[in-house]
Design an enzyme around this catalytic site. Sequence first.
Site, PDB file in Angstrom:
ATOM      1  N   LYS A   9     124.026  83.107  81.380  1.00 46.94           N
ATOM      2  CA  LYS A   9     122.664  82.914  80.887  1.00 46.94           C
ATOM      3  C   LYS A   9     122.454  83.600  79.532  1.00 46.94           C
ATOM      4  CE  LYS A   9     120.788  82.359  85.572  1.00 46.94           C
ATOM      5  NZ  LYS A   9     119.727  82.786  86.525  1.00 46.94           N
ATOM      6  N   TYR A  49     117.243  72.794  87.175  1.00 45.57           N
ATOM      7  CA  TYR A  49     116.473  73.627  88.102  1.00 45.57           C
ATOM      8  C   TYR A  49     115.384  72.835  88.832  1.00 45.57           C
ATOM      9  CZ  TYR A  49     118.647  78.065  86.695  1.00 45.57           C
ATOM     10  OH  TYR A  49     119.537  79.102  86.497  1.00 45.57           O
ATOM     11  N   PHE A  57     107.855  80.636  89.133  1.00 45.99           N
ATOM     12  CA  PHE A  57     108.702  81.140  88.048  1.00 45.99           C
ATOM     13  C   PHE A  57     109.384  80.030  87.244  1.00 45.99           C
ATOM     14  CE2 PHE A  57     111.229  81.116  91.969  1.00 45.99           C
ATOM     15  CZ  PHE A  57     112.346  80.402  91.587  1.00 45.99           C
ATOM     16  N   ARG A  85     129.678  82.497  94.242  1.00 48.37           N
ATOM     17  CA  ARG A  85     128.386  83.057  94.663  1.00 48.37           C
ATOM     18  C   ARG A  85     128.553  84.518  95.097  1.00 48.37           C
ATOM     19  NH1 ARG A  85     123.511  80.574  93.653  1.00 48.37           N
ATOM     20  NH2 ARG A  85     122.740  81.730  95.450  1.00 48.37           N
ATOM     21  N   ASN A 112     119.267  87.596  85.244  1.00 54.53           N
ATOM     22  CA  ASN A 112     120.333  88.052  86.146  1.00 54.53           C
ATOM     23  C   ASN A 112     121.707  87.487  85.776  1.00 54.53           C
ATOM     24  OD1 ASN A 112     119.894  85.446  86.886  1.00 54.53           O
ATOM     25  ND2 ASN A 112     119.212  85.884  88.962  1.00 54.53           N
ATOM     26  N   HIS A 115     124.486  81.922  86.625  1.00 56.77           N
ATOM     27  CA  HIS A 115     124.127  80.894  87.602  1.00 56.77           C
ATOM     28  C   HIS A 115     125.407  80.384  88.233  1.00 56.77           C
ATOM     29  CE1 HIS A 115     122.597  77.216  89.446  1.00 56.77           C
ATOM     30  NE2 HIS A 115     123.696  76.646  88.976  1.00 56.77           N
ATOM     31  N   GLU A 126     125.420  69.321  89.193  1.00 60.07           N
ATOM     32  CA  GLU A 126     125.350  70.232  88.045  1.00 60.07           C
ATOM     33  C   GLU A 126     126.551  70.049  87.110  1.00 60.07           C
ATOM     34  OE1 GLU A 126     124.804  74.104  89.821  1.00 60.07           O
ATOM     35  OE2 GLU A 126     122.827  73.565  90.610  1.00 60.07           O
TER      36      GLU A 126
HETATM   37  N1  UDP Z   1     114.173  83.491  89.542  1.00 61.10           N
HETATM   38  C1  UDP Z   1     113.126  84.249  89.044  1.00 61.10           C
HETATM   39  N2  UDP Z   1     112.202  84.760  89.922  1.00 61.10           N
HETATM   40  C2  UDP Z   1     112.294  84.564  91.266  1.00 61.10           C
HETATM   41  C3  UDP Z   1     113.364  83.800  91.765  1.00 61.10           C
HETATM   42  C4  UDP Z   1     114.290  83.268  90.869  1.00 61.10           C
HETATM   43  O1  UDP Z   1     113.008  84.443  87.838  1.00 61.10           O
HETATM   44  O2  UDP Z   1     111.438  85.048  92.010  1.00 61.10           O
HETATM   45  C5  UDP Z   1     115.141  82.908  88.597  1.00 61.10           C
HETATM   46  C6  UDP Z   1     116.441  83.694  88.536  1.00 61.10           C
HETATM   47  O3  UDP Z   1     116.927  83.664  87.195  1.00 61.10           O
HETATM   48  C7  UDP Z   1     117.345  82.892  89.470  1.00 61.10           C
HETATM   49  C8  UDP Z   1     116.871  81.464  89.187  1.00 61.10           C
HETATM   50  O4  UDP Z   1     115.461  81.593  89.019  1.00 61.10           O
HETATM   51  O5  UDP Z   1     118.707  83.089  89.174  1.00 61.10           O
HETATM   52  C9  UDP Z   1     117.161  80.470  90.285  1.00 61.10           C
HETATM   53  O6  UDP Z   1     116.719  80.990  91.509  1.00 61.10           O
HETATM   54  P1  UDP Z   1     117.630  80.898  92.815  1.00 61.10           P
HETATM   55  O7  UDP Z   1     116.771  81.289  93.978  1.00 61.10           O
HETATM   56  O8  UDP Z   1     118.292  79.568  92.860  1.00 61.10           O
HETATM   57  O9  UDP Z   1     118.700  82.073  92.596  1.00 61.10           O
HETATM   58  P2  UDP Z   1     120.273  82.024  92.299  1.00 61.10           P
HETATM   59  O10 UDP Z   1     120.818  80.812  92.980  1.00 61.10           O
HETATM   60  O11 UDP Z   1     120.440  82.000  90.808  1.00 61.10           O
HETATM   61  O12 UDP Z   1     120.805  83.306  92.876  1.00 61.10           O
HETATM   62 MG    MG Z   2     120.214  78.802  92.851  1.00 59.84          MG
END
Ligand code: UDP
Ligand code: MG
Length: 156
Positions: A9, A49, A57, A85, A112, A115, A126
Site C-alpha cells: 500500500k 474493494y 471506511f 494472509r 496497514n 493487502h 483481483e
Molecule cells: N480498513 C479500515 N478500517 C476498518 C477496517 C478496514 O481502514 O475498520 C481498511 C484497512 O486498510 C484494511 C482494508 O480496509 O486492510 C480492507 O479491510 P479488510 O477487512 O478486508 O482487511 P484485510 O483483508 O486487509 O486484512
Molecule cells: Mg480483505
Amino acid sequence: MERTLVLLKPDAVQRGLIGKILGRFEDKGLKIVGLKLRKFPAALLEQHYAAHKERPFFKNLVKFMGSGPVVALALEGKDAIEVTRKLMGKTNARQAEPGTIRGDLGMSFSNNLVHGSDSAEAAKTELALFFPGAEETVAWEPANLGWIYSVEEELR
Ligand code: UDP
Ligand code: MG
C-alpha cells in the site's frame, strides 16, 4: 500451486519498506510471478474493494490507496493465499502478532502496509484486475524450487 494478489500500500512505499516487505515474501519461498508499481485509478480501487462498498471506511480507503504509488504482486506457491494472509497478520496492525509484516512494521488499522486476497475466488478476481494481460505474469521455475518443497509435496 496457487496464485494470490498482494498490494504494498502507499504507506509501505512512502515509508521505504518495499524492499523489506518484498523480502518477507521472497524469504518465505513464495515465487514472484508478477510485479508492478503504479498509481492506480480510483475506479479500479473501488472495484477491488467493492465488498466493502457499504462500510464507513470505504471512501477513505479508496482515497488512501490512490494517494500514491502501490506495488502490485502476483505470488505463487502451495496454499499461497493462506500463507500470505498469515505472513501479513491481523488487519489492525496494533493487534497483529510480532513476526508478521503488520505486527513488525505497522501501528495503524487503516495504513496497514499490505493487502492480500482472502479466498480463491477473490484471488482470481483481483489478479485479473491488477494483472489483466497474459504477458504481465510470468511462469518460471526458480532454481531452488526443489529445496523449498520436498519431492513428496507434488509441486505441480
Ligand atoms: N480498513 C479500515 N478500517 C476498518 C477496517 C478496514 O481502514 O475498520 C481498511 C484497512 O486498510 C484494511 C482494508 O480496509 O486492510 C480492507 O479491510 P479488510 O477487512 O478486508 O482487511 P484485510 O483483508 O486487509 O486484512
Ligand atoms: Mg480483505
